[in-house]
Design a protein around this motif. Structure first.
Motif, mmCIF file in Angstrom:
data_model
loop_
_atom_site.group_PDB
_atom_site.id
_atom_site.type_symbol
_atom_site.label_atom_id
_atom_site.label_comp_id
_atom_site.label_asym_id
_atom_site.label_seq_id
_atom_site.Cartn_x
_atom_site.Cartn_y
_atom_site.Cartn_z
ATOM 1 N N ASN A 181 0.817 -1.213 0.000
ATOM 2 C CA ASN A 181 0.000 0.000 0.000
ATOM 3 C C ASN A 181 0.845 1.253 0.000
ATOM 4 O O ASN A 181 0.414 2.308 -0.465
ATOM 5 C CB ASN A 181 -0.932 0.022 1.223
ATOM 6 N N SER A 182 2.071 1.155 0.521
ATOM 7 C CA SER A 182 2.919 2.331 0.586
ATOM 8 C C SER A 182 3.520 2.696 -0.764
ATOM 9 O O SER A 182 4.123 3.749 -0.907
ATOM 10 C CB SER A 182 4.056 2.105 1.594
ATOM 11 N N SER B 151 -2.077 3.630 14.221
ATOM 12 C CA SER B 151 -1.654 4.374 13.029
ATOM 13 C C SER B 151 -2.619 4.149 11.869
ATOM 14 O O SER B 151 -2.942 5.080 11.124
ATOM 15 C CB SER B 151 -0.236 3.953 12.630
ATOM 16 N N LEU B 152 -3.081 2.906 11.707
ATOM 17 C CA LEU B 152 -4.042 2.619 10.645
ATOM 18 C C LEU B 152 -5.370 3.327 10.895
ATOM 19 O O LEU B 152 -6.000 3.834 9.954
ATOM 20 C CB LEU B 152 -4.269 1.109 10.544
ATOM 21 N N ALA C 35 1.765 7.813 5.924
ATOM 22 C CA ALA C 35 3.153 7.953 6.360
ATOM 23 C C ALA C 35 3.354 7.433 7.773
ATOM 24 O O ALA C 35 4.378 6.794 8.080
ATOM 25 C CB ALA C 35 3.588 9.411 6.265
ATOM 26 N N ALA C 36 2.393 7.684 8.675
ATOM 27 C CA ALA C 36 2.531 7.232 10.067
ATOM 28 C C ALA C 36 2.518 5.710 10.149
ATOM 29 O O ALA C 36 3.210 5.123 10.988
ATOM 30 C CB ALA C 36 1.410 7.824 10.917
ATOM 31 N N ALA D 77 5.520 3.459 11.609
ATOM 32 C CA ALA D 77 5.287 2.527 12.715
ATOM 33 C C ALA D 77 5.794 1.135 12.374
ATOM 34 O O ALA D 77 6.278 0.407 13.255
ATOM 35 C CB ALA D 77 3.796 2.482 13.055
ATOM 36 N N MET D 78 5.687 0.736 11.124
ATOM 37 C CA MET D 78 6.144 -0.594 10.755
ATOM 38 C C MET D 78 7.666 -0.636 10.617
ATOM 39 O O MET D 78 8.329 -1.527 11.148
ATOM 40 C CB MET D 78 5.506 -1.042 9.438
#
Length: 414
Positions: free
Chosen positions: A308-309, A372-373, A384-385, A389-390
Protein backbone atom coordinates in the motif's frame (compact mmCIF):
# COMPACT_ATOMS: atom_id res chain seq x y z
CA UNK A 1 -12.62 -6.95 -30.52
CA UNK A 2 -11.25 -3.41 -30.13
CA UNK A 3 -13.52 -0.64 -31.41
CA UNK A 4 -12.37 2.02 -33.86
CA UNK A 5 -11.22 5.05 -31.87
CA UNK A 6 -12.13 8.63 -32.82
CA UNK A 7 -8.76 9.98 -31.78
CA UNK A 8 -9.20 13.63 -32.96
CA UNK A 9 -12.33 13.94 -30.80
CA UNK A 10 -10.43 12.70 -27.72
CA UNK A 11 -7.35 14.78 -28.34
CA UNK A 12 -8.42 17.73 -26.19
CA UNK A 13 -9.53 15.47 -23.34
CA UNK A 14 -6.37 14.16 -21.60
CA UNK A 15 -8.20 11.88 -19.15
CA UNK A 16 -10.36 10.35 -21.88
CA UNK A 17 -7.24 9.92 -23.99
CA UNK A 18 -5.45 8.02 -21.21
CA UNK A 19 -8.56 5.92 -20.52
CA UNK A 20 -8.83 4.99 -24.21
CA UNK A 21 -5.19 3.94 -24.26
CA UNK A 22 -5.57 1.76 -21.15
CA UNK A 23 -8.81 0.12 -22.35
CA UNK A 24 -7.80 -0.47 -25.99
CA UNK A 25 -4.01 -0.18 -26.29
CA UNK A 26 -3.75 -1.84 -29.71
CA UNK A 27 -6.65 0.12 -31.22
CA UNK A 28 -5.18 3.30 -29.77
CA UNK A 29 -1.78 2.56 -31.30
CA UNK A 30 -3.28 1.90 -34.74
CA UNK A 31 -5.41 5.05 -34.63
CA UNK A 32 -2.43 7.14 -33.51
CA UNK A 33 -0.17 5.79 -36.26
CA UNK A 34 -2.93 6.53 -38.81
CA UNK A 35 -3.42 10.16 -37.72
CA UNK A 36 0.16 10.96 -36.65
CA UNK A 37 2.60 8.82 -38.62
CA UNK A 38 5.57 10.93 -37.49
CA UNK A 39 6.44 13.27 -34.58
CA UNK A 40 4.92 16.74 -34.95
CA UNK A 41 5.48 20.18 -33.48
CA UNK A 42 2.58 19.64 -31.12
CA UNK A 43 4.17 18.65 -27.75
CA UNK A 44 1.29 16.28 -27.01
CA UNK A 45 1.80 14.44 -30.30
CA UNK A 46 5.53 14.25 -29.64
CA UNK A 47 4.87 12.90 -26.14
CA UNK A 48 2.52 10.14 -27.32
CA UNK A 49 4.82 9.26 -30.20
CA UNK A 50 7.72 8.84 -27.76
CA UNK A 51 5.56 6.87 -25.33
CA UNK A 52 4.18 4.44 -27.89
CA UNK A 53 7.55 3.88 -29.55
CA UNK A 54 9.70 3.79 -26.44
CA UNK A 55 12.06 0.85 -26.22
CA UNK A 56 13.83 0.07 -22.99
CA UNK A 57 17.57 0.43 -23.60
CA UNK A 58 19.56 -2.75 -23.33
CA UNK A 59 21.31 -3.00 -20.00
CA UNK A 60 25.04 -2.42 -20.28
CA UNK A 61 25.50 -4.06 -16.89
CA UNK A 62 24.45 -7.57 -17.95
CA UNK A 63 27.96 -8.53 -19.03
CA UNK A 64 29.03 -8.30 -15.40
CA UNK A 65 25.71 -9.11 -13.71
CA UNK A 66 25.11 -12.54 -15.21
CA UNK A 67 28.58 -13.94 -14.40
CA UNK A 68 28.27 -12.70 -10.81
CA UNK A 69 24.80 -14.25 -10.54
CA UNK A 70 26.06 -17.59 -11.88
CA UNK A 71 29.05 -17.48 -9.51
CA UNK A 72 26.77 -16.90 -6.50
CA UNK A 73 24.49 -19.76 -7.58
CA UNK A 74 27.51 -22.05 -7.92
CA UNK A 75 28.83 -21.06 -4.49
CA UNK A 76 25.40 -21.60 -2.89
CA UNK A 77 25.23 -25.07 -4.44
CA UNK A 78 28.70 -25.84 -3.08
CA UNK A 79 27.50 -25.03 0.45
CA UNK A 80 24.58 -27.43 -0.03
CA UNK A 81 27.02 -30.11 -1.24
CA UNK A 82 29.36 -29.79 1.75
CA UNK A 83 27.83 -32.69 3.77
CA UNK A 84 28.34 -35.05 0.83
CA UNK A 85 31.88 -33.88 0.16
CA UNK A 86 32.98 -33.88 3.82
CA UNK A 87 31.00 -36.93 4.97
CA UNK A 88 28.95 -34.95 7.48
CA UNK A 89 25.57 -35.92 8.91
CA UNK A 90 23.22 -34.26 6.44
CA UNK A 91 20.20 -33.78 8.69
CA UNK A 92 22.21 -32.12 11.46
CA UNK A 93 24.20 -30.00 8.99
CA UNK A 94 21.07 -28.62 7.33
CA UNK A 95 19.33 -28.02 10.66
CA UNK A 96 22.24 -25.83 11.71
CA UNK A 97 23.18 -24.26 8.40
CA UNK A 98 20.04 -24.00 6.30
CA UNK A 99 20.22 -20.21 6.52
CA UNK A 100 23.75 -20.20 5.09
CA UNK A 101 22.74 -21.96 1.86
CA UNK A 102 21.12 -18.89 0.27
CA UNK A 103 21.00 -15.80 2.49
CA UNK A 104 24.75 -14.97 2.51
CA UNK A 105 24.76 -15.00 -1.28
CA UNK A 106 21.74 -12.72 -1.46
CA UNK A 107 23.63 -10.40 0.92
CA UNK A 108 26.61 -10.52 -1.42
CA UNK A 109 24.35 -9.74 -4.36
CA UNK A 110 22.92 -6.61 -2.73
CA UNK A 111 26.29 -5.40 -1.46
CA UNK A 112 27.80 -5.86 -4.90
CA UNK A 113 24.89 -4.16 -6.69
CA UNK A 114 25.10 -1.16 -4.37
CA UNK A 115 28.89 -0.91 -4.69
CA UNK A 116 29.46 -0.57 -0.95
CA UNK A 117 32.87 0.02 0.58
CA UNK A 118 35.15 -2.80 1.71
CA UNK A 119 34.30 -1.96 5.32
CA UNK A 120 30.68 -3.01 4.74
CA UNK A 121 31.80 -6.30 3.19
CA UNK A 122 34.01 -6.92 6.22
CA UNK A 123 31.17 -6.23 8.67
CA UNK A 124 28.72 -8.58 6.95
CA UNK A 125 31.42 -11.21 6.47
CA UNK A 126 32.37 -10.99 10.14
CA UNK A 127 28.75 -11.44 11.24
CA UNK A 128 28.40 -14.52 9.03
CA UNK A 129 31.64 -16.08 10.28
CA UNK A 130 30.70 -15.51 13.92
CA UNK A 131 27.17 -16.90 13.38
CA UNK A 132 28.38 -19.98 11.46
CA UNK A 133 31.12 -20.73 13.99
CA UNK A 134 28.78 -20.29 16.93
CA UNK A 135 25.95 -22.50 15.67
CA UNK A 136 28.29 -25.29 14.56
CA UNK A 137 30.32 -25.28 17.79
CA UNK A 138 27.33 -24.92 20.10
CA UNK A 139 27.64 -27.77 22.66
CA UNK A 140 25.05 -30.46 22.15
CA UNK A 141 24.76 -31.07 25.88
CA UNK A 142 22.90 -27.79 26.36
CA UNK A 143 19.17 -27.85 27.00
CA UNK A 144 17.58 -29.44 23.92
CA UNK A 145 14.76 -26.92 23.54
CA UNK A 146 17.11 -23.94 23.79
CA UNK A 147 19.46 -25.59 21.31
CA UNK A 148 16.63 -26.17 18.85
CA UNK A 149 15.36 -22.61 19.30
CA UNK A 150 18.80 -21.27 18.41
CA UNK A 151 18.84 -23.31 15.20
CA UNK A 152 15.28 -22.24 14.26
CA UNK A 153 15.88 -18.54 14.96
CA UNK A 154 19.26 -18.27 13.26
CA UNK A 155 17.78 -18.07 9.71
CA UNK A 156 15.48 -15.30 10.97
CA UNK A 157 18.50 -13.44 12.32
CA UNK A 158 20.29 -13.88 9.00
CA UNK A 159 17.18 -12.56 7.27
CA UNK A 160 17.53 -9.41 9.40
CA UNK A 161 21.16 -9.11 8.30
CA UNK A 162 19.96 -9.52 4.71
CA UNK A 163 17.65 -6.55 5.24
CA UNK A 164 20.59 -4.53 6.57
CA UNK A 165 22.60 -5.49 3.47
CA UNK A 166 19.64 -4.47 1.29
CA UNK A 167 19.84 -0.95 2.74
CA UNK A 168 23.63 -0.84 2.22
CA UNK A 169 24.09 -0.94 6.02
CA UNK A 170 22.30 2.37 6.53
CA UNK A 171 20.71 1.98 9.95
CA UNK A 172 18.23 4.86 9.72
CA UNK A 173 16.96 4.16 6.20
CA UNK A 174 13.24 3.65 6.95
CA UNK A 175 12.25 3.75 3.28
CA UNK A 176 14.89 1.12 2.60
CA UNK A 177 13.25 -1.15 5.18
CA UNK A 178 9.88 -0.75 3.45
CA UNK A 179 11.49 -1.51 0.11
CA UNK A 180 13.04 -4.63 1.65
CA UNK A 181 9.63 -5.85 2.80
CA UNK A 182 8.24 -5.19 -0.69
CA UNK A 183 11.19 -7.08 -2.14
CA UNK A 184 10.30 -10.09 0.02
CA UNK A 185 6.73 -10.06 -1.28
CA UNK A 186 7.92 -9.74 -4.86
CA UNK A 187 10.46 -12.50 -4.25
CA UNK A 188 7.74 -14.87 -3.06
CA UNK A 189 5.62 -14.12 -6.14
CA UNK A 190 8.49 -14.52 -8.61
CA UNK A 191 9.97 -17.50 -6.75
CA UNK A 192 6.60 -19.28 -6.84
CA UNK A 193 6.34 -18.74 -10.59
CA UNK A 194 9.86 -20.11 -11.07
CA UNK A 195 9.11 -23.15 -8.91
CA UNK A 196 5.99 -23.88 -10.94
CA UNK A 197 8.00 -23.59 -14.17
CA UNK A 198 10.76 -25.80 -12.74
CA UNK A 199 8.19 -28.37 -11.63
CA UNK A 200 6.71 -28.55 -15.12
CA UNK A 201 10.17 -28.79 -16.69
CA UNK A 202 11.18 -31.54 -14.25
CA UNK A 203 8.05 -33.56 -15.00
CA UNK A 204 8.61 -33.28 -18.75
CA UNK A 205 12.29 -34.22 -18.37
CA UNK A 206 11.52 -37.31 -16.29
CA UNK A 207 8.84 -38.40 -18.77
CA UNK A 208 11.16 -37.99 -21.77
CA UNK A 209 14.00 -39.97 -20.19
CA UNK A 210 11.63 -42.70 -19.04
CA UNK A 211 10.61 -43.17 -22.66
CA UNK A 212 14.18 -44.19 -23.49
CA UNK A 213 14.61 -46.17 -20.22
CA UNK A 214 17.21 -43.81 -18.69
CA UNK A 215 17.05 -43.25 -14.92
CA UNK A 216 18.05 -39.67 -14.04
CA UNK A 217 17.28 -39.83 -10.31
CA UNK A 218 20.96 -39.66 -9.29
CA UNK A 219 21.73 -36.73 -11.58
CA UNK A 220 18.62 -34.89 -10.44
CA UNK A 221 19.08 -35.35 -6.67
CA UNK A 222 22.88 -34.92 -6.56
CA UNK A 223 23.32 -32.13 -9.09
CA UNK A 224 20.22 -30.45 -10.52
CA UNK A 225 18.36 -30.20 -7.21
CA UNK A 226 21.48 -29.22 -5.25
CA UNK A 227 22.21 -26.23 -7.46
CA UNK A 228 18.66 -25.59 -8.58
CA UNK A 229 17.16 -25.05 -5.11
CA UNK A 230 19.40 -22.11 -4.09
CA UNK A 231 19.26 -20.79 -7.65
CA UNK A 232 15.52 -20.03 -7.39
CA UNK A 233 15.70 -17.13 -4.88
CA UNK A 234 18.85 -15.74 -6.51
CA UNK A 235 17.36 -15.89 -10.00
CA UNK A 236 14.04 -14.51 -8.71
CA UNK A 237 15.90 -11.58 -7.13
CA UNK A 238 17.66 -10.90 -10.42
CA UNK A 239 14.39 -10.96 -12.36
CA UNK A 240 12.59 -8.74 -9.84
CA UNK A 241 15.34 -6.12 -9.98
CA UNK A 242 15.88 -6.25 -13.73
CA UNK A 243 12.16 -6.30 -14.60
CA UNK A 244 10.22 -4.67 -11.76
CA UNK A 245 7.19 -4.16 -13.98
CA UNK A 246 6.62 -7.94 -13.94
CA UNK A 247 5.52 -7.99 -10.30
CA UNK A 248 4.57 -4.33 -9.78
CA UNK A 249 0.96 -5.15 -10.59
CA UNK A 250 0.76 -8.69 -9.26
CA UNK A 251 1.98 -8.09 -5.70
CA UNK A 252 -0.42 -5.21 -4.87
CA UNK A 253 -3.27 -7.22 -6.36
CA UNK A 254 -2.41 -10.20 -4.14
CA UNK A 255 -2.23 -7.92 -1.09
CA UNK A 256 -5.63 -6.35 -1.84
CA UNK A 257 -7.20 -9.74 -2.58
CA UNK A 258 -5.85 -11.73 0.36
CA UNK A 259 -6.25 -9.12 3.10
CA UNK A 260 -10.09 -9.28 3.20
CA UNK A 261 -10.05 -13.04 2.59
CA UNK A 262 -7.68 -13.68 5.50
CA UNK A 263 -9.74 -11.31 7.67
CA UNK A 264 -12.88 -13.32 6.93
CA UNK A 265 -11.06 -16.62 7.49
CA UNK A 266 -9.64 -15.43 10.81
CA UNK A 267 -13.05 -14.32 12.09
CA UNK A 268 -14.63 -17.64 11.09
CA UNK A 269 -11.71 -19.49 12.69
CA UNK A 270 -12.15 -17.67 16.01
CA UNK A 271 -15.87 -18.36 16.04
CA UNK A 272 -15.27 -22.04 15.22
CA UNK A 273 -12.61 -22.24 17.94
CA UNK A 274 -15.10 -21.04 20.54
CA UNK A 275 -17.86 -23.34 19.28
CA UNK A 276 -15.51 -26.35 19.28
CA UNK A 277 -14.35 -25.58 22.82
CA UNK A 278 -10.70 -25.44 21.88
CA UNK A 279 -8.58 -24.17 24.75
CA UNK A 280 -5.14 -22.65 24.07
CA UNK A 281 -4.60 -22.33 27.83
CA UNK A 282 -4.24 -26.06 28.44
CA UNK A 283 -3.64 -27.47 24.95
CA UNK A 284 0.06 -26.97 24.11
CA UNK A 285 -0.20 -28.11 20.49
CA UNK A 286 -3.17 -25.84 19.84
CA UNK A 287 -1.30 -22.88 21.35
CA UNK A 288 1.64 -23.59 19.04
CA UNK A 289 -0.68 -23.68 16.02
CA UNK A 290 -2.35 -20.51 17.27
CA UNK A 291 1.01 -18.72 17.30
CA UNK A 292 1.93 -19.98 13.84
CA UNK A 293 -1.35 -18.56 12.51
CA UNK A 294 -0.55 -15.28 14.28
CA UNK A 295 2.90 -15.06 12.67
CA UNK A 296 1.45 -15.78 9.23
CA UNK A 297 -1.20 -13.09 9.59
CA UNK A 298 1.39 -10.63 10.88
CA UNK A 299 3.53 -11.33 7.81
CA UNK A 300 0.51 -10.60 5.59
CA UNK A 301 -0.06 -7.30 7.42
CA UNK A 302 3.57 -6.33 6.81
CA UNK A 303 3.28 -7.29 3.15
CA UNK A 304 0.01 -5.39 2.69
CA UNK A 305 1.33 -2.23 4.35
CA UNK A 306 4.49 -2.36 2.23
CA UNK A 307 2.46 -2.77 -0.97
CA UNK A 308 0.00 0.00 0.00
CA UNK A 309 2.92 2.33 0.59
CA UNK A 310 3.85 2.17 -3.10
CA UNK A 311 1.12 4.71 -3.76
CA UNK A 312 -1.44 6.56 -1.73
CA UNK A 313 -4.29 4.25 -0.81
CA UNK A 314 -7.83 5.36 -0.16
CA UNK A 315 -9.99 4.64 2.84
CA UNK A 316 -11.69 1.61 1.26
CA UNK A 317 -8.35 -0.03 0.61
CA UNK A 318 -7.25 0.57 4.19
CA UNK A 319 -10.41 -0.62 5.95
CA UNK A 320 -9.76 -4.39 5.41
CA UNK A 321 -6.21 -3.88 6.67
CA UNK A 322 -7.53 -2.02 9.72
CA UNK A 323 -10.02 -4.84 10.40
CA UNK A 324 -7.30 -7.47 10.00
CA UNK A 325 -5.04 -5.60 12.43
CA UNK A 326 -7.87 -5.34 14.96
CA UNK A 327 -8.71 -9.06 14.81
CA UNK A 328 -5.00 -9.93 14.97
CA UNK A 329 -4.67 -7.86 18.15
CA UNK A 330 -7.46 -9.99 19.65
CA UNK A 331 -5.74 -13.21 18.52
CA UNK A 332 -2.43 -12.01 19.92
CA UNK A 333 -4.12 -11.05 23.19
CA UNK A 334 -5.50 -14.59 23.57
CA UNK A 335 -2.12 -16.14 22.71
CA UNK A 336 -0.31 -13.83 25.13
CA UNK A 337 -2.69 -14.53 27.98
CA UNK A 338 -2.41 -18.27 27.30
CA UNK A 339 1.37 -18.32 27.47
CA UNK A 340 1.33 -16.17 30.64
CA UNK A 341 -1.12 -18.68 32.16
CA UNK A 342 1.11 -21.63 31.25
CA UNK A 343 4.18 -19.91 32.73
CA UNK A 344 2.28 -19.12 35.94
CA UNK A 345 1.13 -22.75 36.21
CA UNK A 346 4.25 -24.67 35.16
CA UNK A 347 7.12 -22.16 35.20
CA UNK A 348 9.59 -20.96 32.58
CA UNK A 349 11.02 -23.14 29.84
CA UNK A 350 13.03 -22.06 26.77
CA UNK A 351 10.00 -22.49 24.51
CA UNK A 352 7.66 -20.55 26.79
CA UNK A 353 10.14 -17.72 27.22
CA UNK A 354 10.71 -17.48 23.45
CA UNK A 355 6.97 -17.50 22.74
CA UNK A 356 6.32 -14.96 25.50
CA UNK A 357 8.94 -12.54 24.18
CA UNK A 358 7.71 -12.88 20.61
CA UNK A 359 4.08 -12.36 21.61
CA UNK A 360 4.89 -9.28 23.69
CA UNK A 361 6.82 -7.73 20.79
CA UNK A 362 4.01 -8.54 18.34
CA UNK A 363 1.34 -7.19 20.68
CA UNK A 364 3.09 -3.85 21.20
CA UNK A 365 3.76 -3.52 17.47
CA UNK A 366 0.20 -4.44 16.55
CA UNK A 367 -1.24 -1.85 18.92
CA UNK A 368 0.99 0.80 17.36
CA UNK A 369 0.06 -0.29 13.83
CA UNK A 370 -3.63 -0.43 14.71
CA UNK A 371 -3.56 3.11 16.09
CA UNK A 372 -1.65 4.37 13.03
CA UNK A 373 -4.04 2.62 10.64
CA UNK A 374 -7.04 4.07 12.48
CA UNK A 375 -5.58 7.58 12.21
CA UNK A 376 -4.70 7.02 8.54
CA UNK A 377 -8.20 5.77 7.73
CA UNK A 378 -9.80 8.68 9.57
CA UNK A 379 -7.59 11.17 7.71
CA UNK A 380 -8.37 9.52 4.36
CA UNK A 381 -5.11 8.15 3.09
CA UNK A 382 -2.32 9.69 5.19
CA UNK A 383 -0.20 6.53 5.24
CA UNK A 384 3.15 7.95 6.36
CA UNK A 385 2.53 7.23 10.07
CA UNK A 386 1.68 3.59 9.28
CA UNK A 387 4.88 3.19 7.26
CA UNK A 388 6.90 4.74 10.06
CA UNK A 389 5.29 2.53 12.71
CA UNK A 390 6.14 -0.59 10.75
CA UNK A 391 9.66 0.31 9.62
CA UNK A 392 11.03 1.78 12.84
CA UNK A 393 10.08 -1.31 14.88
CA UNK A 394 11.81 -3.94 12.71
CA UNK A 395 15.24 -3.79 14.46
CA UNK A 396 13.55 -4.73 17.73
CA UNK A 397 12.58 -8.09 16.20
CA UNK A 398 16.19 -8.54 15.07
CA UNK A 399 17.49 -7.80 18.58
CA UNK A 400 15.10 -10.31 20.16
CA UNK A 401 16.04 -12.97 17.60
CA UNK A 402 19.73 -12.42 18.37
CA UNK A 403 18.98 -12.80 22.08
CA UNK A 404 17.21 -16.12 21.48
CA UNK A 405 20.07 -17.41 19.31
CA UNK A 406 23.01 -16.31 21.44
CA UNK A 407 21.50 -16.07 24.91
CA UNK A 408 18.87 -18.73 25.48
CA UNK A 409 21.16 -21.79 25.11
CA UNK A 410 23.31 -20.51 27.99
CA UNK A 411 20.49 -19.24 30.18
CA UNK A 412 18.91 -22.72 30.21
CA UNK A 413 21.91 -24.91 30.88
CA UNK A 414 21.23 -28.48 32.08
Amino acid sequence: MDKQLDLPRLWQQPEALEAAFRQQPEAFRKAFEQHFPAPAADPLVAYWHARLNYKKPASTDNRRTLPVLLLLIFMAGCVVKLPQWLGLEEDLFYQKNIGFTVLPFLMGWFLWKQKVQAKSWAIIGGILVVAATYINLLPKNLHTDAYNLAMVHLPLLLWSVLGWSFTALRTNNLQGRLQFLRYNGDLIVMGTLLLIACGILTGITYALFELIAVNINYVFTHFLLIWGAPAVPLLATFLVQQNPEIVNRISPLIARLFTPLVLLTLVVYLVAMVLQGKDPYNDREFLLLFNIVLLGVMALIFFSIAENSKKSSNRWQQLPLLGLALVTVLVNGVALSAIVFRIAEWGFTPNRLAVLGTNVLLFVHLIWLLYSLFQSTRKQGNFAAVEHAMAVYLPIYAAWTALVVFGLPFVFKP
